[in-house]
Motif scaffolding. Sequence first.
Motif, PDB file in Angstrom:
ATOM      1  N   TYR A  28      40.268  39.867  41.548  1.00  0.00           N
ATOM      2  CA  TYR A  28      40.605  38.798  41.239  1.00  0.00           C
ATOM      3  C   TYR A  28      41.567  38.836  40.263  1.00  0.00           C
ATOM      4  CZ  TYR A  28      38.876  34.355  38.362  1.00  0.00           C
ATOM      5  OH  TYR A  28      38.477  33.715  37.710  1.00  0.00           O
ATOM      6  N   ARG A  29      41.547  39.434  39.112  1.00  0.00           N
ATOM      7  CA  ARG A  29      43.448  38.961  38.628  1.00  0.00           C
ATOM      8  C   ARG A  29      44.658  39.438  39.346  1.00  0.00           C
ATOM      9  NH1 ARG A  29      44.292  43.617  34.198  1.00  0.00           N
ATOM     10  NH2 ARG A  29      45.412  41.314  33.028  1.00  0.00           N
ATOM     11  N   THR A  67      44.254  35.834  41.419  1.00  0.00           N
ATOM     12  CA  THR A  67      44.371  33.809  40.495  1.00  0.00           C
ATOM     13  C   THR A  67      45.633  34.111  40.337  1.00  0.00           C
ATOM     14  OG1 THR A  67      43.766  35.447  38.532  1.00  0.00           O
ATOM     15  CG2 THR A  67      42.091  33.625  40.014  1.00  0.00           C
ATOM     16  N   VAL A 106      49.320  30.707  43.452  1.00  0.00           N
ATOM     17  CA  VAL A 106      49.660  30.041  42.221  1.00  0.00           C
ATOM     18  C   VAL A 106      50.701  28.793  42.580  1.00  0.00           C
ATOM     19  CG1 VAL A 106      48.669  31.516  40.543  1.00  0.00           C
ATOM     20  CG2 VAL A 106      51.700  31.818  41.479  1.00  0.00           C
ATOM     21  N   ARG A 164      47.453  26.415  41.743  1.00  0.00           N
ATOM     22  CA  ARG A 164      45.365  26.334  42.178  1.00  0.00           C
ATOM     23  C   ARG A 164      45.876  24.590  41.642  1.00  0.00           C
ATOM     24  NH1 ARG A 164      45.596  31.276  40.613  1.00  0.00           N
ATOM     25  NH2 ARG A 164      43.596  30.545  38.678  1.00  0.00           N
ATOM     26  N   HIS A 166      36.664  24.020  38.649  1.00  0.00           N
ATOM     27  CA  HIS A 166      36.773  25.041  39.418  1.00  0.00           C
ATOM     28  C   HIS A 166      38.270  25.338  39.730  1.00  0.00           C
ATOM     29  CE1 HIS A 166      31.792  25.381  39.808  1.00  0.00           C
ATOM     30  NE2 HIS A 166      32.517  24.552  39.361  1.00  0.00           N
ATOM     31  N   SER A 167      39.061  26.206  39.891  1.00  0.00           N
ATOM     32  CA  SER A 167      40.061  27.141  40.644  1.00  0.00           C
ATOM     33  C   SER A 167      41.006  26.872  41.484  1.00  0.00           C
ATOM     34  CB  SER A 167      41.037  27.410  39.245  1.00  0.00           C
ATOM     35  OG  SER A 167      41.103  28.910  39.513  1.00  0.00           O
ATOM     36  N   PHE A 168      39.389  27.146  42.547  1.00  0.00           N
ATOM     37  CA  PHE A 168      40.169  27.720  43.719  1.00  0.00           C
ATOM     38  C   PHE A 168      39.306  26.203  44.913  1.00  0.00           C
ATOM     39  CE2 PHE A 168      38.378  32.357  43.447  1.00  0.00           C
ATOM     40  CZ  PHE A 168      39.753  32.724  42.528  1.00  0.00           C
ATOM     41  N   SER A 228      46.966  22.835  36.975  1.00  0.00           N
ATOM     42  CA  SER A 228      46.664  23.597  37.949  1.00  0.00           C
ATOM     43  C   SER A 228      46.900  25.327  37.055  1.00  0.00           C
ATOM     44  CB  SER A 228      47.910  24.227  38.276  1.00  0.00           C
ATOM     45  OG  SER A 228      49.126  23.832  38.102  1.00  0.00           O
ATOM     46  N   ARG A 229      45.531  25.696  37.259  1.00  0.00           N
ATOM     47  CA  ARG A 229      45.577  27.248  37.171  1.00  0.00           C
ATOM     48  C   ARG A 229      46.346  28.229  37.731  1.00  0.00           C
ATOM     49  NH1 ARG A 229      44.463  29.493  33.772  1.00  0.00           N
ATOM     50  NH2 ARG A 229      42.619  30.356  33.771  1.00  0.00           N
ATOM     51  N   GLY A 247      47.572  32.790  36.828  1.00  0.00           N
ATOM     52  CA  GLY A 247      47.050  33.937  36.641  1.00  0.00           C
ATOM     53  C   GLY A 247      46.773  33.746  35.015  1.00  0.00           C
ATOM     54  N   TRP A 269      48.319  27.866  32.433  1.00  0.00           N
ATOM     55  CA  TRP A 269      48.334  26.363  33.286  1.00  0.00           C
ATOM     56  C   TRP A 269      49.064  26.243  33.670  1.00  0.00           C
ATOM     57  CZ3 TRP A 269      43.294  23.780  32.576  1.00  0.00           C
ATOM     58  CH2 TRP A 269      42.407  24.703  31.588  1.00  0.00           C
TER      59      TRP A 269
END
Length: 200
Positions: free
Chosen positions: A17-18, A21, A25, A27, A46-48, A175-176, A178, A182
């Motif tokens: 996950y880390r 994300t 990028v 996202r 929700h960033s996906f 956007s998000r 890691g 942001w």
Amino acid sequence: MNTRRAFSTDDPDVNPYRLLTALVVPRPIAWVSSLGADGVANLAPHSFFTVASNRPPVVQFTSVGAKDTLRNVRATGEFVVNLASEPQMDAVNQSSAPYGADVDEAAALGIAMEPSDRVAPPRVAGAPAAIECVLHSTVEVGSCTLVLGRVVSFSISEDALVDGVPTMAALRPLSRLGGSEWGLPPEVVSLERPLEPPSG
């Protein structure tokens, strides 16, 4: 020579996950408003998030785990994707806190909402654009659920439109990245799409 390090997803010390994300990028953020079967409103980022189809128009976001948004969408079949804009960054971040299912995040955080045009869940009044959706389908993928919504209406601020199309300068999307990072509105460049392969 570029030296690389391999991270095997079979290694229990590797956190996919880390890494995902931090690598996928930037996202875009779907700031999703929904209503529970009991009428309690929910607002969560929700960033996906991406487009799944243009005909019919379908957007998708991923619920990482079984969150309130997913439960609400399954129960009512409707949701709104509000565009997360730079002036709202703190509110978007605060709405990601683990509120109870009986708490309306927008009310708790003082985020103004307004009626949507075609669906029951309200939209964020201050968002420059909102995408109103009815549930198309859900797809289980491991511990996550893809939520696909058929778009029934776009609500876009007149101030954000130039020749009927929203502009990046007006939307100022967040956007998000890691970790806790942001992304702010990016620098924009224009390149014409080639009509044929280059010669030679």
